[in-house]
Design an enzyme around this catalytic site. Sequence first.
Site, PDB file in Angstrom:
ATOM      1  CE  LYS A  17       1.093   0.919   4.414  1.00 38.74           C
ATOM      2  NZ  LYS A  17       1.822   2.093   4.888  1.00 38.74           N
ATOM      3  CB  ALA A 114       0.809  -7.628   2.431  1.00 36.18           C
ATOM      4  CG  ASP A 146      -0.245  -0.136   8.038  1.00 39.25           C
ATOM      5  OD1 ASP A 146      -1.089   0.737   8.335  1.00 39.25           O
ATOM      6  OD2 ASP A 146       0.965   0.103   7.891  1.00 39.25           O
TER       7      ASP A 146
HETATM    8  O1  C5P Z   1       0.763  -1.645  14.367  1.00 39.94           O
HETATM    9  P1  C5P Z   1       2.167  -1.660  13.816  1.00 39.94           P
HETATM   10  O2  C5P Z   1       2.960  -2.812  14.375  1.00 39.94           O
HETATM   11  O3  C5P Z   1       2.237  -1.555  12.354  1.00 39.94           O
HETATM   12  O4  C5P Z   1       2.861  -0.331  14.372  1.00 39.94           O
HETATM   13  C1  C5P Z   1       4.235  -0.203  14.496  1.00 39.94           C
HETATM   14  C2  C5P Z   1       4.558   0.970  15.405  1.00 39.94           C
HETATM   15  O5  C5P Z   1       4.240   2.196  14.748  1.00 39.94           O
HETATM   16  C3  C5P Z   1       3.809   1.014  16.724  1.00 39.94           C
HETATM   17  O6  C5P Z   1       4.435   0.237  17.707  1.00 39.94           O
HETATM   18  C4  C5P Z   1       3.847   2.499  17.059  1.00 39.94           C
HETATM   19  O7  C5P Z   1       5.107   2.851  17.601  1.00 39.94           O
HETATM   20  C5  C5P Z   1       3.760   3.147  15.687  1.00 39.94           C
HETATM   21  N1  C5P Z   1       2.365   3.514  15.347  1.00 39.94           N
HETATM   22  C6  C5P Z   1       1.791   4.604  15.991  1.00 39.94           C
HETATM   23  N2  C5P Z   1       0.492   4.945  15.699  1.00 39.94           N
HETATM   24  C7  C5P Z   1      -0.201   4.292  14.749  1.00 39.94           C
HETATM   25  C8  C5P Z   1       0.372   3.189  14.044  1.00 39.94           C
HETATM   26  C9  C5P Z   1       1.668   2.833  14.376  1.00 39.94           C
HETATM   27  O8  C5P Z   1       2.428   5.236  16.847  1.00 39.94           O
HETATM   28  N3  C5P Z   1      -1.461   4.662  14.492  1.00 39.94           N
END
Ligand code: C5P
Length: 311
Positions: A17, A114, A146
Amino acid sequence: MTLADPFPSVRVRAPGKINVFLEVGRLQPDGYHDLATAFQAVSLYEDVVATHDDDFTIAQVTGSVPVLGVPRDERNLALRAARLLAEETGYHGGVRIDLYKEVPVSGGMGGGSADAAATLLACDALWGTGLSSGDLQKLAARLGADVPFALLGGTAVGTGRGDRLNPALARGRVDWVLVTNPVGVSTPEAYGMLDRHREEHGAQIGQGAESPAVDTDVLHALRQGDPQMLAACLRNDLQAATLRLRPDLTETMELGESSGALAGIVSGSGPTIAFLASGAEAAAELQQTLDAAGHDTLLVHGPVPGARIVG
Ligand code: C5P
């Protein structure tokens, strides 16, 4: 596996994406930021093949992009997705997972997400656990912000952590040239840099919106399928933070924008830079220029469908 198993293995394809708009709001007590984003799924795919097994393993990891950085242990989001589905459904067996990757690793394009989305769908079909798409979406949100979008695909607005999705109307095809970079950017580091920047310069730039929202101009441009209009309203609040972590990317951004791109944007937390082109021909020309300057590039288009069973 028994002879009665209808599918000895299942292959699922899920897209990477680009966030064509990303407004980052405030840091929440759970460590995530409230945000509003417009996602577009693009034509780079992760293939996951799930095969019956007693244990949970990532067997082969191959792809058209360098895959050395992909962990095969519990840090791998696909493995965590399979375990989560088994726990939630009471499934007692395991799965062997093979990954074929086209999305740049740690590139800001949701490749790991993904993989997780594809694994949820593949294991659900392989094991016959028969979850609804709503239930799969809920599990996806527990794996990462995501992951739900990689299941859904197309064009969508994400709020909350980015995991509360609403499909958006989109017409036509958008052509992009991606410049990849072998050195990844850590997403938490990019968010951390943005927070520090806001602490230091809060008086000038503010602390981030209380209720982030996707600009209506972006939704209008996507609905019209008008790349010029879209170029004028691309936005990524993580871009300044990523460019601070990786000043080398600024030159790439400038080269693309002065070589025929309508606009450039850091994809997610980077380091991939996505250049928006006025059409397929302009994209091919831009790619040639960037290749000649020694960059690694990929031509992609969006929107494309979300995770689906293939083969
Ligand atoms: O959810 P994901 O593992 O993709 O997120 C990775 C990191 O990105 C989280 O641990 C956080 O530090 C940051 N993040 C955030 N706010 C979001 C998405 C991600 O701070 N909405």
